[in-house]
Design an enzyme around this catalytic site. Structure first.
Site, PDB file in Angstrom:
ATOM      1  N   HIS A   1      -2.992  -9.426  13.111  1.00 34.82           N
ATOM      2  CA  HIS A   1      -4.215  -9.513  12.310  1.00 34.82           C
ATOM      3  C   HIS A   1      -3.938 -10.203  10.978  1.00 34.82           C
ATOM      4  CE1 HIS A   1      -7.913  -8.242  10.219  1.00 34.82           C
ATOM      5  NE2 HIS A   1      -7.103  -7.966   9.219  1.00 34.82           N
ATOM      6  N   GLU A   2      -2.861  -9.779  10.305  1.00 33.46           N
ATOM      7  CA  GLU A   2      -2.532 -10.369   9.005  1.00 33.46           C
ATOM      8  C   GLU A   2      -2.251 -11.869   9.130  1.00 33.46           C
ATOM      9  OE1 GLU A   2      -2.653  -9.040   5.845  1.00 33.46           O
ATOM     10  OE2 GLU A   2      -3.718  -7.498   6.944  1.00 33.46           O
TER      11      GLU A   2
ATOM     12  N   GLN B   1       0.823  -1.206   0.000  1.00 35.26           N
ATOM     13  CA  GLN B   1       0.000   0.000   0.000  1.00 35.26           C
ATOM     14  C   GLN B   1       0.859   1.260   0.000  1.00 35.26           C
ATOM     15  OE1 GLN B   1      -2.420  -0.543   3.519  1.00 35.26           O
ATOM     16  NE2 GLN B   1      -0.788   0.032   4.921  1.00 35.26           N
TER      17      GLN B   1
ATOM     18  N   PHE C   1      -1.340  -5.075  13.815  1.00 30.52           N
ATOM     19  CA  PHE C   1      -1.463  -5.215  12.364  1.00 30.52           C
ATOM     20  C   PHE C   1      -0.895  -6.568  11.927  1.00 30.52           C
ATOM     21  CE2 PHE C   1       0.134  -3.142   8.127  1.00 30.52           C
ATOM     22  CZ  PHE C   1      -0.915  -3.702   7.430  1.00 30.52           C
TER      23      PHE C   1
ATOM     24  N   HIS D   1      -4.970 -14.184   7.406  1.00 33.10           N
ATOM     25  CA  HIS D   1      -4.480 -14.709   6.125  1.00 33.10           C
ATOM     26  C   HIS D   1      -3.374 -15.752   6.287  1.00 33.10           C
ATOM     27  CE1 HIS D   1      -6.645 -11.498   3.986  1.00 33.10           C
ATOM     28  NE2 HIS D   1      -6.152 -10.660   4.878  1.00 33.10           N
TER      29      HIS D   1
ATOM     30  N   HIS E   1       1.071  -4.638   2.960  1.00 28.37           N
ATOM     31  CA  HIS E   1      -0.210  -4.829   3.645  1.00 28.37           C
ATOM     32  C   HIS E   1      -0.312  -6.295   4.062  1.00 28.37           C
ATOM     33  CE1 HIS E   1      -4.885  -4.190   3.732  1.00 28.37           C
ATOM     34  NE2 HIS E   1      -4.427  -4.869   4.736  1.00 28.37           N
TER      35      HIS E   1
END
Ligand SMILES: *[C@@H]1O[C@H](CO)[C@@H](O)[C@H](O)[C@H]1NC(C)=O
Ligand SMILES: *[C@@H]1O[C@H](CO)[C@@H](O)[C@H](O)[C@H]1NC(C)=O
Length: 226
Positions: free
Chosen positions: A115-116, A35, A112, A120, A62
């Site tokens: 979360h990733e 990003q 962050f 994912h 990202h």
């Protein structure tokens, strides 16, 4: 005999569940998504710099997202291990530099990254463990070197460019057509927000994208400064 049939039935149910679980977790390739911080920050929603300071004027990672050729992506993947920052302590300074968080409130990035991983990374845990997952993404960023690829084509922050020229610049350098995701600045103009490249399931090389995400850009987009 009744008992025997019953246990076969139960086993079939378990087998079906297992097959459904395996299918729900399968994937064919990764989207490697970077990003542009200028486009994250100049929206109506704005941004917060990480506690470690304003990030470099560069694309930031990202995520590395498992996806399928039919456009869907795995979900509900169960971790063998939860996110554990101490497993990537050797990567932390690179993560702060190349994978900075811009979410508010200001933080050091752990949320962050966690979360990733949970959303994912875990779905590719059979191929890349947590350390390998983050290290792979960091390596891909160096390899792709998007800002340089754009610069080489005369595309620099603070201008407006045709979407086609941005596609061409990255295709030229990466070898494959990227997907460009736009968002809108606070005045409603389309701008370069994220660049997607596709990576094979081992995370080792860029490949031609089997399928592109959906979204809208205008034919001319802003590349705002940061
Ligand atoms: C794509 O493939 C997955 C896994 O085989 C399947 O579960 C899913 O329903 C498919 N989705 C579409 C939109 O075809
Ligand atoms: C996190 O990783 C470290 C280093 O590998 C390990 O010593 C620790 O037990 C792990 N913590 C958890 C909660 O798994």
């Amino acid at each position: 005999m009744v008992k025997f049939q019953c246990s076969i039935a139960i086993n079939l149910v378990l087998l079906q569940r297992l097959l459904a679980l395996v299918a729900s977790q399968s994937f064919d390739f990764f989207y490697f998504v970077q990003q542009w911080p200028g486009s994250y920050c100049n929206t109506k929603q704005s941004c917060c710099y990480p506690t470690t300071g304003k990030p470099a004027v560069d694309f930031g990672i990202h995520g590395l997202w498992p996806n399928r050729n039919n456009g869907s992506h795995p979900y509900d993947c169960y971790p063998k291990k939860p996110f554990n920052l101490s497993e990537i302590s050797d990567l932390e300074s690179s993560m702060q530099k190349d994978w900075p968080t811009l979410a508010c409130p200001s933080s050091d990035g752990q949320n962050f990254w966690s979360h990733e991983w949970k959303r994912h990374g875990i779905c590719s845990e059979s191929v890349l463990d947590q350390h390998a997952y983050f290290k792979t993404a960091l390596g891909l960023k160096q390899k792709a070197n998007l800002l340089q690829a754009l610069k080489n084509a005369g595309i620099t922050p603070g201008g407006s460019y045709s979407l086609k020229s941005i596609h061409n610049a990255i295709t030229e350098s990466a070898g494959y057509t990227p997907w460009i995701e736009c968002n809108k600045d606070s005045s409603g103009n389309y701008q370069l927000y994220q660049i997607y490249l596709c990576v094979d399931t081992s995370g080792s090389k860029l490949i031609k994208c089997p399928v592109f995400p959906k979204g809208t850009c205008s034919s001319e987009i802003e590349f705002p400064s940061f």
